[in-house]
Structure formats: structure tokens, C-alpha cells
Design an enzyme around this catalytic site. Structure first.
Site, PDB file in Angstrom:
ATOM      1  N   GLY A   1       0.829  -1.207   0.000  1.00 22.09           N
ATOM      2  CA  GLY A   1       0.000   0.000   0.000  1.00 22.09           C
ATOM      3  C   GLY A   1       0.859   1.251   0.000  1.00 22.09           C
ATOM      4  O   GLY A   1       1.653   1.471   0.903  1.00 22.09           O
TER       5      GLY A   1
ATOM      6  N   GLY B   1      -0.289   4.429   0.119  1.00 22.83           N
ATOM      7  CA  GLY B   1      -1.110   5.577   0.507  1.00 22.83           C
ATOM      8  C   GLY B   1      -0.281   6.470   1.417  1.00 22.83           C
ATOM      9  O   GLY B   1       0.962   6.469   1.351  1.00 22.83           O
ATOM     10  N   PHE B   2      -0.945   7.185   2.301  1.00 20.78           N
ATOM     11  CA  PHE B   2      -0.212   8.129   3.167  1.00 20.78           C
ATOM     12  C   PHE B   2       0.790   7.411   4.075  1.00 20.78           C
ATOM     13  O   PHE B   2       1.929   7.853   4.224  1.00 20.78           O
ATOM     14  CB  PHE B   2      -1.198   8.921   4.020  1.00 20.78           C
ATOM     15  CG  PHE B   2      -1.844  10.024   3.255  1.00 20.78           C
ATOM     16  CD1 PHE B   2      -1.174  11.206   3.018  1.00 20.78           C
ATOM     17  CD2 PHE B   2      -3.126   9.888   2.755  1.00 20.78           C
ATOM     18  CE1 PHE B   2      -1.755  12.230   2.298  1.00 20.78           C
ATOM     19  CE2 PHE B   2      -3.726  10.898   2.034  1.00 20.78           C
ATOM     20  CZ  PHE B   2      -3.040  12.077   1.805  1.00 20.78           C
TER      21      PHE B   2
ATOM     22  N   VAL C   1      -2.264  -7.814  -2.904  1.00 21.31           N
ATOM     23  CA  VAL C   1      -1.793  -8.870  -2.008  1.00 21.31           C
ATOM     24  C   VAL C   1      -2.999  -9.615  -1.444  1.00 21.31           C
ATOM     25  O   VAL C   1      -3.927  -8.995  -0.911  1.00 21.31           O
ATOM     26  CB  VAL C   1      -0.933  -8.282  -0.866  1.00 21.31           C
ATOM     27  CG1 VAL C   1      -0.540  -9.368   0.123  1.00 21.31           C
ATOM     28  CG2 VAL C   1       0.309  -7.612  -1.450  1.00 21.31           C
TER      29      VAL C   1
ATOM     30  N   GLU D   1     -17.795  18.031   3.499  1.00 25.29           N
ATOM     31  CA  GLU D   1     -17.093  18.644   2.364  1.00 25.29           C
ATOM     32  C   GLU D   1     -17.847  18.404   1.058  1.00 25.29           C
ATOM     33  O   GLU D   1     -17.991  19.305   0.238  1.00 25.29           O
ATOM     34  CB  GLU D   1     -15.654  18.104   2.283  1.00 25.29           C
ATOM     35  CG  GLU D   1     -14.827  18.617   3.451  1.00 25.29           C
ATOM     36  CD  GLU D   1     -13.336  18.288   3.397  1.00 25.29           C
ATOM     37  OE1 GLU D   1     -12.570  18.975   4.081  1.00 25.29           O
ATOM     38  OE2 GLU D   1     -12.941  17.355   2.678  1.00 25.29           O
TER      39      GLU D   1
ATOM     40  N   ASP E   1      -4.931   3.594   8.407  1.00 25.10           N
ATOM     41  CA  ASP E   1      -6.351   3.271   8.630  1.00 25.10           C
ATOM     42  C   ASP E   1      -6.577   1.803   8.959  1.00 25.10           C
ATOM     43  O   ASP E   1      -7.623   1.444   9.508  1.00 25.10           O
ATOM     44  CB  ASP E   1      -7.167   3.591   7.366  1.00 25.10           C
ATOM     45  CG  ASP E   1      -7.430   5.076   7.208  1.00 25.10           C
ATOM     46  OD1 ASP E   1      -6.875   5.863   7.995  1.00 25.10           O
ATOM     47  OD2 ASP E   1      -8.184   5.450   6.283  1.00 25.10           O
TER      48      ASP E   1
ATOM     49  N   ALA F   1      -5.010  11.225   7.632  1.00 29.85           N
ATOM     50  CA  ALA F   1      -3.702  11.170   6.972  1.00 29.85           C
ATOM     51  C   ALA F   1      -2.514  11.429   7.921  1.00 29.85           C
ATOM     52  O   ALA F   1      -1.520  10.693   7.861  1.00 29.85           O
ATOM     53  CB  ALA F   1      -3.690  12.144   5.802  1.00 29.85           C
TER      54      ALA F   1
HETATM   55  C1  LIG Z   1     -12.871  11.272   0.587  1.00 29.79           C
HETATM   56  C2  LIG Z   1     -11.880  11.280   1.706  1.00 29.79           C
HETATM   57  C3  LIG Z   1     -11.526  12.478   2.313  1.00 29.79           C
HETATM   58  C4  LIG Z   1     -10.589  12.502   3.343  1.00 29.79           C
HETATM   59  N1  LIG Z   1     -10.251  13.709   3.892  1.00 29.79           N
HETATM   60  C5  LIG Z   1      -9.280  13.742   4.825  1.00 29.79           C
HETATM   61  C6  LIG Z   1      -8.825  14.982   5.344  1.00 29.79           C
HETATM   62  O1  LIG Z   1      -9.335  16.052   4.965  1.00 29.79           O
HETATM   63  N2  LIG Z   1      -7.826  14.973   6.265  1.00 29.79           N
HETATM   64  C7  LIG Z   1      -7.240  13.807   6.671  1.00 29.79           C
HETATM   65  O2  LIG Z   1      -6.307  13.848   7.466  1.00 29.79           O
HETATM   66  N3  LIG Z   1      -7.665  12.613   6.234  1.00 29.79           N
HETATM   67  C8  LIG Z   1      -8.651  12.552   5.313  1.00 29.79           C
HETATM   68  N4  LIG Z   1      -9.079  11.336   4.832  1.00 29.79           N
HETATM   69  C9  LIG Z   1      -8.534  10.099   5.419  1.00 29.79           C
HETATM   70  C10 LIG Z   1      -7.151   9.761   4.849  1.00 29.79           C
HETATM   71  O3  LIG Z   1      -7.155   9.839   3.459  1.00 29.79           O
HETATM   72  C11 LIG Z   1      -6.773   8.377   5.341  1.00 29.79           C
HETATM   73  O4  LIG Z   1      -6.758   8.373   6.748  1.00 29.79           O
HETATM   74  C12 LIG Z   1      -5.406   7.968   4.811  1.00 29.79           C
HETATM   75  O5  LIG Z   1      -5.438   7.867   3.407  1.00 29.79           O
HETATM   76  C13 LIG Z   1      -4.977   6.648   5.418  1.00 29.79           C
HETATM   77  O6  LIG Z   1      -3.729   6.314   4.910  1.00 29.79           O
HETATM   78  P1  LIG Z   1      -3.325   4.787   4.720  1.00 29.79           P
HETATM   79  O7  LIG Z   1      -1.913   4.787   4.259  1.00 29.79           O
HETATM   80  O8  LIG Z   1      -3.685   4.004   5.908  1.00 29.79           O
HETATM   81  O9  LIG Z   1      -4.279   4.250   3.556  1.00 29.79           O
HETATM   82  P2  LIG Z   1      -4.551   4.797   2.102  1.00 29.79           P
HETATM   83  O10 LIG Z   1      -4.029   6.169   1.927  1.00 29.79           O
HETATM   84  O11 LIG Z   1      -5.992   4.542   1.854  1.00 29.79           O
HETATM   85  O12 LIG Z   1      -3.688   3.840   1.180  1.00 29.79           O
HETATM   86  C14 LIG Z   1      -3.908   2.466   1.103  1.00 29.79           C
HETATM   87  C15 LIG Z   1      -3.192   1.948  -0.141  1.00 29.79           C
HETATM   88  O13 LIG Z   1      -3.182   0.534  -0.083  1.00 29.79           O
HETATM   89  C16 LIG Z   1      -3.506  -0.003  -1.355  1.00 29.79           C
HETATM   90  N5  LIG Z   1      -4.058  -1.348  -1.091  1.00 29.79           N
HETATM   91  C17 LIG Z   1      -5.156  -1.660  -0.359  1.00 29.79           C
HETATM   92  N6  LIG Z   1      -5.298  -2.994  -0.270  1.00 29.79           N
HETATM   93  C18 LIG Z   1      -4.257  -3.541  -0.975  1.00 29.79           C
HETATM   94  C19 LIG Z   1      -3.840  -4.884  -1.249  1.00 29.79           C
HETATM   95  N7  LIG Z   1      -4.504  -5.937  -0.764  1.00 29.79           N
HETATM   96  N8  LIG Z   1      -2.733  -5.058  -2.014  1.00 29.79           N
HETATM   97  C20 LIG Z   1      -2.028  -3.991  -2.502  1.00 29.79           C
HETATM   98  N9  LIG Z   1      -2.395  -2.697  -2.264  1.00 29.79           N
HETATM   99  C21 LIG Z   1      -3.471  -2.481  -1.501  1.00 29.79           C
HETATM  100  C22 LIG Z   1      -4.489   0.999  -1.931  1.00 29.79           C
HETATM  101  O14 LIG Z   1      -4.526   0.918  -3.344  1.00 29.79           O
HETATM  102  C23 LIG Z   1      -3.906   2.325  -1.427  1.00 29.79           C
HETATM  103  O15 LIG Z   1      -2.978   2.863  -2.349  1.00 29.79           O
HETATM  104  C24 LIG Z   1     -10.012  11.285   3.797  1.00 29.79           C
HETATM  105  C25 LIG Z   1     -10.373  10.071   3.199  1.00 29.79           C
HETATM  106  C26 LIG Z   1     -11.301  10.069   2.150  1.00 29.79           C
HETATM  107  C27 LIG Z   1     -11.672   8.764   1.514  1.00 29.79           C
END
Ligand SMILES: Cc1cc2nc3c(=O)[nH]c(=O)nc-3n(C[C@H](O)[C@H](O)[C@H](O)COP(=O)(O)OP(=O)(O)OC[C@H]3O[C@@H](n4cnc5c(N)ncnc54)[C@H](O)[C@@H]3O)c2cc1C
Length: 418
Positions: free
Chosen positions: A8, A10-11, A76, A167, A296, A312
Site C-alpha cells: 500500500g 497511501g499516506f 496482495v 465537504e 487506517d 492522513a
Molecule cells: C474522501 C476522503 C476524504 C478525506 N479527507 C481527509 C482529510 O481532509 N484529512 C485527513 O487527514 N484525512 C482525510 N481522509 C482520510 C485519509 O485519506 C486516510 O486516513 C489515509 O489515506 C490513510 O492512509 P493509509 O496509508 O492508511 O491508507 P490509504 O491512503 O488509503 O492507502 C492504502 C493503499 O493501499 C492499497 N491497497 C489496499 N489494499 C491492498 C492490497 N490488498 N494489495 C495492494 N495494495 C493495496 C491501496 O490501493 C492504497 O494505495 C479522507 C479520506 C477520504 C476517503
């Protein structure tokens, strides 16, 4: 070289990867998409204010200079904790350290059949589907003569009064009424209705009452009808049933619940009620000091024994913390617990309004919105994206004309004829 796998980008995953990429590791990043997505601005893609490319970057390009980093596209499916192996799309790779940062996606509280009528907002694809639905609805309303049928396309219902719902509701009301509708001839802003449904007695429930009230007032000024203490009981192709009331609509958007990726279930660890992995103080899973879950996907408590929110900054700080542990190769040694530094939360409500809670201080209106704009631009990962987003915002704020209004779906007739 130790082998590190991050699942993943993401953030959380990206912040760990950026730190580890400079170290002496063989780093593999696996993601089911080829891009890092700045989710906090997704609602602007859904409401035609930004293009997907403004808020998403190819993961491969972020690491193009680091030869020790390999980026693989794949989902995965399982992890063998004993054999230190990750399985995805028919391949397997071994690791010394594993960081699971797979985030969350929307949950329909067991009513998965609602998803096709009430899309959530999590991916670029979701945002584009919502954008297309909004634009198509206005096109259908423009040519519909029967007022009752027309209203169905001009009612927008957002389910969930958390930050994403607030939002979305603010942006839809503002962009549809002030920016899109003036280009039509047979419909006007007095005909649209934007509803936001929240099961709790207040919106933005994690915020202090004063800010939540401020957000409610701001939404009302944007003509959003907020239905508090109301539960959705059904969603179908005709609309939404809320308590005893039925709102006819083709535009239902889901911003109500979250659940983590199925991978966490396969990991066979203790989870909380949203399915997040309950991790140790150093973000590892029980009995495995080389497997971390962050962002998350993890349930982590602060010193006050409260669960950290799924936002994030939590994911990013956890990514940095894990990269330090891995860099120091602290196996079998004391690592110190992860401590989240809360720098505040900001939610924007339409153009030039926001509410913010920073270090216990409350801010609202233009000042909070300026803070929101600066923070969001700064955290976009590429310089090009920062410039593009600033240019788009500047253009939009002086002209009131959001630019990205393309309908590209080929089966429009299905939507139009329903
Ligand atoms: C619409 C929206 C608005 C938001 N607004 C805010 C905000 O204003 N402020 C704030 O702080 N937070 C905000 N958030 C929350 C924030 O985006 C999340 O808390 C943050 O993205 C979490 O980061 P993460 O790395 O845990 O997961 P994510 O950023 O969701 O990244 C997860 C990654 O894992 C990958 N993945 C998932 N499962 C698999 C797998 N089995 N195999 C390979 N890859 C996989 C996905 O493709 C993704 O790229 C918002 C979320 C959304 C949906």
C-alpha cells in the site's frame, strides 16, 4: 541488504517508503493501483473542480531515482507470517520486514446492495463515477418536462455527516447551484435540493460543539438541509428512505462508514469492531516483531486510551516511526511506543469557509479556509501538482468556473432513459 516489503502506497506506506528508500535496504512496494492518491481532495474531483491527475501521482515516478526500490502493481491476497512471504497475483516474495498499509474503504453496514445506488468516495474511479452522475443528472433535468420526474435528478442526498460528507455536501451545493446550473436554460438553482443525513445528533461528531454548530450554520447558508438523528432504512434506484420519509433521487452519495481491507482478516490477528488490526505499542502484530500494520488499517490508542482517528497525519507519522525502527534494525530490543502528535483537524465547507481545531484552539471562516488550502497544497507530493492545484483554485475562485465537466461514459442512454 535486508528486504523490506510495503503493501500500500497511501499516506502511511509512502511516508515509510520515502524514508527507507534512502537507507541500505532492498525495498519493494506493492499496490493494487499504480498511483499514490491524495484522498482529502477527492471530493474536488467528484465535483468537477480538479482533475484526477492533479491529486494522484504514479508511485513508480516517486522512486525513479532510487535503484534499491522496486514498485509492483498487484493486490496482495495473503501473508505467510511463519515463512515471511507475501502472495499476490500468482507471485510470492520474501521479506525480513513487512509494513502493511492497506487503508480502509467504505462499509455499508451489511447492506452491500446499496453500493450500486450510493457510491462512496475512496478512489479516482469513485470520484469520476460521482462526477459523471452529477453532470448527467443536470443534463437529464434540463430536458425533462415533468416536474416530479425532473426533481428526482435535482435532489442530492449525502449520507454521513463526518468530514467527507460535510465537504461533499458543501461543494455539491455550491458548485451545482452557483457554477454549473447557470449554463443551463430550463433549470435553476431554486429547483435543486441538497440533503445531508446523519444518524447522530450532530455533524462532525469528533469536533467540539461550537465548531460542529458553525459547520451546520455554514451548510444551511449553502441551502443544505441537514437531517440529524435520522437513519437511512433503504436505498434503491428511485431514492432513499430515511425513517418514514422517502426522497426521490438518482444522486445518493455514501460517506458514512469504513471497513479495512480483507487482507487484515486473512492476517488472523485480533481486530476492533471495524476490523482494524489491534497492534502493539510499536505497531507490530502480536508475536511478530517484523510485521507492522499502520494507518487506517491499524487500531492504535493514544496515552488517554482513545483510538486514534483514521486520518492522513496519523498514517504519515506511523510510517515515519516504523521506518526508524526498521532502519535501526531493532529486533529483540526495546523500541519505545508510537506517540501521535496531534497538530489539529480542518474541514472545509464550500468556497472560502472552513472549521479548524488546532492545539485546542478553534478557528472558522476564511482564516480556517486559508489554513486548509495551505496545508492541502503543501502535502501534495509533487511540485507540479502543487502548482496545478493552486492554478486551478485561483482560476476557479476568481471566475467561479470549474473546468472539468466532461461526460465520457459510453452508456449514457441507460442513465438518461431510466
Ligand atoms: C474522501 C476522503 C476524504 C478525506 N479527507 C481527509 C482529510 O481532509 N484529512 C485527513 O487527514 N484525512 C482525510 N481522509 C482520510 C485519509 O485519506 C486516510 O486516513 C489515509 O489515506 C490513510 O492512509 P493509509 O496509508 O492508511 O491508507 P490509504 O491512503 O488509503 O492507502 C492504502 C493503499 O493501499 C492499497 N491497497 C489496499 N489494499 C491492498 C492490497 N490488498 N494489495 C495492494 N495494495 C493495496 C491501496 O490501493 C492504497 O494505495 C479522507 C479520506 C477520504 C476517503
Amino acid at each position: 541488504m535486508k528486504k523490506v516489503i510495503i503493501i500500500g502506497a497511501g499516506f502511511g506506506g509512502l511516508s515509510a517508503a520515502k524514508k527507507l528508500a534512502d537507507g541500505d535496504f532492498q525495498l519493494t512496494i506493492i499496490d493494487k493501483t499504480n498511483h499514490h492518491l491524495f484522498q482529502p481532495l477527492l471530493y474536488q474531483v467528484a465535483t468537477a473542480a480538479l482533475s484526477p491527475g492533479d491529486i494522484a501521482n504514479p508511485i513508480r515516478s516517486v522512486f525513479s531515482e532510487q535503484k534499491n526500490v522496486e514498485v509492483l502493481l498487484g493486490e496482495v491476497s495473503s501473508i505467510d507470517k511463519e515463512k515471511n512471504t507475501v502472495h499476490f497475483n500468482g507471485s510470492s516474495i520474501e521479506f525480513d520486514y513487512l509494513v502493511i498499509a492497506t487503508g480502509s474503504h467504505h462499509s455499508y453496514f451489511g447492506k452491500n446492495e446499496w453500493e450500486k445506488y450510493a457510491p462512496g468516495l475512496k478512489t479516482v474511479n469513485d470520484a469520476l463515477k460521482i462526477r459523471e452522475k452529477i453532470l448527467l443528472s443536470l443534463e437529464v433535468a434540463e430536458k425533462e418536462k415533468d416536474p416530479e420526474k425532473r426533481q428526482k435528478y435535482l435532489n442530492f442526498v449525502i449520507i454521513g455527516g463526518g468530514p467527507t460528507g460535510v465537504e461533499l455536501a458543501g461543494a455539491i451545493s455550491e458548485i451545482v447551484n452557483k457554477n454549473l446550473i447557470p449554463d443551463f436554460r430550463n433549470i435553476d438553482a431554486s429547483m435543486t435540493r441538497v440533503y445531508m443525513v446523519e444518524a447522530l445528533p450532530k455533524i462532525l461528531s469528533a469536533y467540539p460543539d461550537a465548531l460542529s454548530q458553525q459547520a451546520l450554520d455554514d451548510l444551511k447558508k449553502l441551502d443544505v438541509e441537514v437531517l440529524l438523528n435520522q437513519k437511512v432504512v433503504d436505498i434503491n434506484e428511485s431514492g432513499v428512505k430515511i425513517g418514514d420519509r422517502f426522497i426521490q433521487t438518482r444522486n445518493v452519495l455514501w460517506a458514512a462508514g469504513n471497513q479495512v481491507s480483507p487482507l487484515i482478516k486473512n492476517l488472523e490477528v485480533e481486530t476492533d469492531k471495524s476490523g482494524r488490526a489491534i497492534v502493539n505499542d510499536d505497531l507490530t502484530i502480536k508475536n511478530y516483531e517484523n510485521i507492522f500494520v499502520i494507518g487506517d488499517a491499524a487500531a492504535v490508542k493514544n496515552e488517554k486510551e482513545e483510538y486514534l482517528p483514521g486520518i492522513a497525519p496519523v498514517a504519515m507519522q506511523q510510517g515515519k516511526y516504523v521506518s526508524k525502527i526498521v532502519s535501526k534494525n531493532l529486533q529483540g530490543k526495546s523500541r519505545g511506543r508510537f506517540n501521535y502528535k496531534d497538530r489539529g483537524i480542518i474541514v472545509t465547507i464550500g468556497k472560502a469557509k472552513a472549521v479548524a481545531l488546532i492545539k485546542g484552539f478553534k478557528f472558522s471562516w476564511v482564516f480556517a479556509w486559508l489554513l486548509w488550502s495551505i496545508v492541502h497544497v503543501l502535502f501534495l507530493i509533487s511540485f507540479r501538482n502543487r502548482l496545478k492545484v493552486m492554478a486551478e483554485w485561483f482560476w476557479y475562485y476568481i471566475t467561479n468556473r470549474p473546468g472539468i465537466r466532461l461526460i465520457v461514459k459510453e452508456d449514457n442512454n441507460k442513465f438518461i432513459n431510466q
